[in-house]
Design a protein around this motif. Sequence first.
Motif, short mmCIF file in Angstrom:
data_model
loop_
_atom_site.label_atom_id
_atom_site.label_comp_id
_atom_site.label_asym_id
_atom_site.label_seq_id
_atom_site.Cartn_x
_atom_site.Cartn_y
_atom_site.Cartn_z
N GLY A 76 0.81 -1.22 0.00
CA GLY A 76 0.00 0.00 0.00
C GLY A 76 0.83 1.26 0.00
N TRP A 77 2.02 1.18 0.61
CA TRP A 77 2.89 2.35 0.61
C TRP A 77 3.33 2.73 -0.79
CZ3 TRP A 77 5.23 -0.64 5.08
CH2 TRP A 77 4.71 -0.19 6.30
N PRO A 103 3.96 2.04 15.59
CA PRO A 103 4.53 3.39 15.42
C PRO A 103 5.28 3.56 14.10
CG PRO A 103 4.90 2.58 17.65
CD PRO A 103 4.33 1.43 16.88
N GLU A 104 6.04 2.53 13.70
CA GLU A 104 6.79 2.64 12.45
C GLU A 104 5.87 2.70 11.24
OE1 GLU A 104 9.72 -0.40 12.11
OE2 GLU A 104 10.87 0.25 13.86
N SER A 109 3.52 5.87 6.97
CA SER A 109 2.32 6.28 6.23
C SER A 109 2.20 7.80 6.19
CB SER A 109 1.07 5.68 6.87
OG SER A 109 1.10 4.28 6.83
N LEU A 110 2.41 8.43 7.34
CA LEU A 110 2.29 9.89 7.39
C LEU A 110 3.41 10.57 6.61
CD1 LEU A 110 1.27 10.34 11.15
CD2 LEU A 110 -0.21 10.43 9.14
N GLY A 113 2.62 10.82 3.04
CA GLY A 113 1.53 11.71 2.65
C GLY A 113 0.14 11.28 3.07
N ALA A 114 0.02 10.17 3.84
CA ALA A 114 -1.30 9.77 4.31
C ALA A 114 -1.86 10.82 5.26
CB ALA A 114 -1.23 8.41 5.00
N ASP A 115 -3.16 11.00 5.23
CA ASP A 115 -3.80 11.99 6.11
C ASP A 115 -4.20 11.39 7.44
OD1 ASP A 115 -4.69 14.65 4.35
OD2 ASP A 115 -4.35 12.86 3.16
N ASP A 116 -4.39 10.08 7.48
CA ASP A 116 -4.81 9.42 8.71
C ASP A 116 -4.55 7.93 8.57
OD1 ASP A 116 -5.83 9.01 11.23
OD2 ASP A 116 -7.71 10.08 10.84
N LEU A 117 -4.56 7.22 9.70
CA LEU A 117 -4.38 5.77 9.70
C LEU A 117 -5.37 5.17 10.69
CD1 LEU A 117 -1.14 3.76 9.43
CD2 LEU A 117 -2.75 3.17 11.24
#
Length: 236
Positions: A76-77, A103-104, A109-110, A113-117
């Motif tokens: 997904g990354w 945490p990793e 993800s952030l 550029g991810a906005d949330d997880l």
Amino acid sequence: MDLTIQNPRPRPDRGATTRLLVIDDDPAMVRFVELFLEPEGFQVIGALSGAEGIEQARLRSPDAVLLDLILPDMEGWEVLRALKARPETSGVPVVVVSARTGPEDRMRSLDLGADDLVAKPFDIRELQARIASAVSRVRQQALQTEAEKITTLRRVVASVSHEVNNPLAAILMCAEALERKHPDDPDVVKKSRTIQSNVLRIRDILKKLERIRAVVSKPYVAGERILEIDDVEEEP
């Protein structure tokens, strides 16, 4: 998690307000999200692989993407990196959903550029709230950016108008003087009126640009776009 739903709620008679692309290799997960969120005003688009998700994002212009990190053809990354690298999808908010929420994983993800997880299994109402929040943030940022661009454009136009109006006034005066000097020459009168009409038109365009509130980018010729005035303030 049991994703079987026997009696989904009826869909209200209203148009979808948020186009959501769900990239997940589990059709049941896509269907689960669709059944619960479409009645809330979402139009759900499913993609069962990373490559399909990237293509659907390009073709369908979603308002948000729900992205699983574990996909059959790529991580997904990689999908997230591809979405953020393309100009047409870079601004689309992405909410990552995965059982991998250490945490990793969150930091990576952030960073990409991810906005949330959101962790699997998730509460559908929490997921809806997270998506709505991400979409709202992006829309507010877009509105702020647009407002800043409009403000800058209006300042530039005001400066240009100040510089242009003096020569326009001189052209107008010369055209009027020429018409007064040769009132019986129809060719001179016609050309003078044409000059005056176009000078006034230029002045009107400058006034509209000074009151501009929105612009829209539209196709012009192959490979080029043109900015078109979409809305102007009413003249006092």
